[in-house]
Structure formats: structure tokens, C-alpha cells
Design a protein around this motif. Structure first.
Motif, mmCIF file in Angstrom:
data_model
loop_
_atom_site.group_PDB
_atom_site.id
_atom_site.type_symbol
_atom_site.label_atom_id
_atom_site.label_comp_id
_atom_site.label_asym_id
_atom_site.label_seq_id
_atom_site.Cartn_x
_atom_site.Cartn_y
_atom_site.Cartn_z
ATOM 1 N N THR A 1 0.809 -1.218 0.000
ATOM 2 C CA THR A 1 0.000 0.000 0.000
ATOM 3 C C THR A 1 0.843 1.269 0.000
ATOM 4 O OG1 THR A 1 -1.942 -1.065 0.944
ATOM 5 C CG2 THR A 1 -1.715 1.296 1.327
ATOM 6 N N PRO A 2 1.833 1.421 0.904
ATOM 7 C CA PRO A 2 2.640 2.649 0.857
ATOM 8 C C PRO A 2 3.405 2.815 -0.444
ATOM 9 C CG PRO A 2 2.944 1.504 2.950
ATOM 10 C CD PRO A 2 2.212 0.563 2.041
ATOM 11 N N LEU A 3 3.870 1.696 -1.016
ATOM 12 C CA LEU A 3 4.659 1.791 -2.246
ATOM 13 C C LEU A 3 3.788 2.209 -3.422
ATOM 14 C CD1 LEU A 3 7.244 1.532 -3.813
ATOM 15 C CD2 LEU A 3 6.900 -0.944 -3.912
ATOM 16 N N VAL A 4 2.619 1.607 -3.576
ATOM 17 C CA VAL A 4 1.735 1.995 -4.673
ATOM 18 C C VAL A 4 1.364 3.469 -4.555
ATOM 19 C CG1 VAL A 4 -0.542 1.659 -5.719
ATOM 20 C CG2 VAL A 4 0.850 -0.320 -5.090
ATOM 21 N N LYS A 5 1.064 3.901 -3.338
ATOM 22 C CA LYS A 5 0.690 5.303 -3.142
ATOM 23 C C LYS A 5 1.839 6.235 -3.531
ATOM 24 C CE LYS A 5 -1.622 6.550 0.553
ATOM 25 N NZ LYS A 5 -1.979 6.971 1.940
ATOM 26 N N GLN B 1 3.307 10.181 -0.510
ATOM 27 C CA GLN B 1 3.998 9.187 0.291
ATOM 28 C C GLN B 1 3.437 9.103 1.713
ATOM 29 O OE1 GLN B 1 5.225 12.114 -0.584
ATOM 30 N NE2 GLN B 1 6.205 13.085 1.182
ATOM 31 N N ARG B 2 2.600 10.054 2.091
ATOM 32 C CA ARG B 2 2.070 10.050 3.461
ATOM 33 C C ARG B 2 1.112 8.886 3.672
ATOM 34 N NH1 ARG B 2 0.717 15.731 2.075
ATOM 35 N NH2 ARG B 2 2.593 16.966 2.526
ATOM 36 N N THR B 3 1.270 8.206 4.796
ATOM 37 C CA THR B 3 0.377 7.119 5.192
ATOM 38 C C THR B 3 -0.207 7.430 6.549
ATOM 39 O OG1 THR B 3 2.245 5.924 6.142
ATOM 40 C CG2 THR B 3 1.639 5.356 3.881
ATOM 41 N N ARG B 4 -1.194 6.669 6.937
ATOM 42 C CA ARG B 4 -1.761 6.796 8.281
ATOM 43 C C ARG B 4 -1.256 5.647 9.137
ATOM 44 N NH1 ARG B 4 -7.899 8.453 8.901
ATOM 45 N NH2 ARG B 4 -6.894 10.471 8.565
ATOM 46 N N ALA B 5 -0.815 5.957 10.351
ATOM 47 C CA ALA B 5 -0.361 4.922 11.273
ATOM 48 C C ALA B 5 -1.457 3.863 11.412
ATOM 49 C CB ALA B 5 -0.036 5.545 12.628
ATOM 50 N N VAL C 1 13.372 2.621 -3.019
ATOM 51 C CA VAL C 1 12.577 1.657 -3.776
ATOM 52 C C VAL C 1 11.660 2.399 -4.747
ATOM 53 C CG1 VAL C 1 10.873 -0.198 -3.622
ATOM 54 C CG2 VAL C 1 12.688 -0.034 -1.918
ATOM 55 N N VAL C 2 11.061 3.477 -4.288
ATOM 56 C CA VAL C 2 10.204 4.284 -5.159
ATOM 57 C C VAL C 2 11.007 4.801 -6.347
ATOM 58 C CG1 VAL C 2 8.743 6.340 -5.297
ATOM 59 C CG2 VAL C 2 8.741 4.948 -3.214
#
Length: 308
Positions: free
Chosen positions: A261-265, A278-282, A291-292
Motif C-alpha cells: 500500500t505505501p509503495l503503490v501510493k 507518500q504520506r500514510t496513516r499509522a 525503492v520508489v
């Protein structure tokens, strides 16, 4: 979906109960303050629909749905509709362990005009029996008895620890009829997918893009796809024409080696040329920037092969 879809001849070797097509498992962008970035979400939804996908899915695994509250869900649904995505082309993820919350999420979708639900199993308790899961799902369906839901059972045991195996799927369809529309099989196991594909009264959706070309001529109805955030045209050819995509298979094989999920975003942000994706929710953490940087050119190269 809002209009009948047409299959290319290469994908017509087996009947499909429903041609679902490609629904983008939408990523959820966040602002610096941690709220959902509704403007970015709406723009991205409008863009992928304009590129030929058949619909979008909100609040799934790729969209961090288990980390989104009821107020956020309602605002997101309104935002994508305001951007021009018809409600009947929107699938809504349900992620809850208690029946009251699951029903509340479903009814919020209905109020927004969406009737198609991607139902994750109750995921807190592990080692539950098929009988227990059958009871939970049939009770959920009964709670929605005054509506006409189209429920897609979500099989993703590597995340939930709970399985919708083929015999249980058959039993639920027989018990609930039209309320059970299909299955999204994201386990990445061909043996599991192959056990589902003969069920021609269900839409069998394949979550692992590497299996899609193999499934299409056997009756696969389409996909709810995270990669469609990045490559909507490639995914449309893969689903509608059953056209193998070796370069996509290779890319997916690398993406699934890390938290997906973080990588696709983050790759969406790179493709759109926008910072902040690149921001995610804890409890999720942002993707590794190296990697990106390594994979973004591969996405760009594949995107150049998309048919307008």
C-alpha cells in the motif's frame, strides 16, 4: 456498472456471469495534518476513470480502509461523485468485526448511492470455522434486508487471517442469492482462484494482477486492482482482452516484496509529479524512497504502452 461492457474476442472463450471490468483500488492521499486530501483523491479518481477504467473502489486495502472513520468515508464518497464518478461505478469497502459497524458502513454507502460492497471478513479472531463465518455473513446480509446490496466477498487471508474458501463461497451464494455478487480473490494462489472460476453465477475478481490473463479466458470477471492506480490502460487490456503483460508481472513481483500500500501510493505521486502521496496513516509507514526511485521509471515505461 453504469453501461454494458464489450469483451474482445480473445477473452470470450468462457462465459462470464458478470463482466465487472477494472475497478481501481483507490489509494487514499493525506494532507500534512493527517486528514484525507479530498481534492487530490477526487482529481485522481476523475483521471483514472477518464483513462477508461470501469469504476473505482474506495476504502479497500490499498486505500487504508481499516484506518478510515465514518466521517472521512462519507466525505470521500461525496468528493469522488462531485468529481464526476457515477455512484453506480463505485464499490465501497467494508472493514469491521462487529455487525453494527459493518452495517453502518454499508448504509452510509447506500445513502451515497453506491450499492456494491467489498466485504472483508471479521478479522480480529483467528482460527474461526466456516460455519461461524457463514453465520456472520448471513447475519450481515439479513441486517441489510430492506436494501439490495451487491456484496463481493473479500478473500485476502495474508491480511485478515480469515478465508473465504470455495465451498463456503458456494454455500453463501446459495443461501443469500443475489445479495452475494462475487468474490475478490487476492490470495495470489492459482489453485484457490481455479476453484472459484467455475462458479459462473458469481463475478470472480482476481486481486493478483499476475493471474489475470490466465483467469480471463476461464470466466474471470475482472479485477479490483491497486496497479490500476498507476496503469489503468494496461489493466484494461489485461482484463478485457485477456492480454498477457510480462512486464507488468515482473513489476508486480517486485512490488509485493515490500509493504504494498505505501509503495503503490508513493508511485502514484511519482507518476503524477506531485509531492505528498507518500504520506500514510499509522500504523503504516511511508515507502522506502530508494525503492520508489528504482521502480518509478519502470512504471513510466509501462505507462507509455497504454492505448489512449
Amino acid at each position: 456498472m453504469s453501461a454494458p461492457l464489450t469483451l474482445d474476442q480473445s477473452a470470450k472463450s468462457a462465459p462470464r456471469a458478470h463482466l465487472f471490468g477494472v475497478s481501481v483500488a483507490m489509494v487514499t492521499p493525506f494532507t500534512e495534518s493527517g486528514s484525507v486530501d479530498l481534492a487530490r483523491l477526487a482529481a485522481h479518481a476523475a483521471d483514472v476513470v477518464a483513462q477508461g477504467v470501469d469504476g473505482i473502489t474506495l476504502y479497500g486495502t490499498t486505500g487504508e480502509g481499516a484506518s478510515l472513520g465514518m466521517t472521512e468515508r462519507a466525505a470521500m464518497l461525496d468528493a469522488v461523485k462531485d468529481a464526476g464518478v457515477p455512484a453506480d461505478r463505485i464499490t465501497v469497502g467494508i472493514a469491521a468485526c462487529d455487525p453494527e459497524t459493518a452495517e453502518a458502513q454499508a448504509r452510509a454507502a447506500f445513502r451515497g448511492g453506491a450499492s456494491r460492497l467489498l466485504l472483508a471478513p471479521p478479522f480480529y479472531f483467528k482460527g474461526i470455522t466456516d460455519d461461524a463465518l457463514f453465520t456472520w455473513v448471513t447475519e450481515f446480509v439479513a441486517r441489510l434486508g430492506d436494501a439490495s446490496p451487491e456484496i463481493i466477498l473479500y478473500h485476502i487471508p495474508q491480511v485478515t487471517g480469515v478465508s473465504f474458501d470455495a465451498p463456503l463461497v458456494r454455500r453463501l451464494k446459495d443461501a443469500c442469492g443475489a445479495a452475494i455478487y462475487g468474490v475478490k480473490d487476492s490470495a495470489g494462489s492459482w489453485d484457490h482462484a481455479a476453484a472459484l472460476l467455475p462458479m459462473d453465477d458469481l463475478a470472480i475478481l482476481i486481486g493478483d494482477e499476475r493471474l489475470l490473463a490466465r483467469a480471463a479466458p476461464l470466466g474471470g470477471a475482472g479485477a479490483i486492482s491497486g496497479m490500476a492506480n498507476l496503469l489503468p490502460g494496461v489493466m484494461r487490456r489485461l482484463v478485457h482482452a485477456g492480454e498477457p503483460q510480462p512486464a507488468l508481472d515482473s513489476l508486480v513481483g517486485e512490488i509485493v516484496q515490500v509493504p504494498v500500500t505505501p509503495l503503490v501510493k508513493a508511485l502514484v505521486g511519482a507518476a503524477r509529479g506531485e509531492d505528498g502521496w507518500q504520506r500514510t496513516r499509522a500504523p503504516l509507514q511511508p515507502a522506502d524512497a530508494s525503492v520508489v526511485a528504482a521502480l518509478a521509471p519502470r512504471v513510466e515505461e509501462l505507462a507509455a504502452t497504454q492505448v489512449p
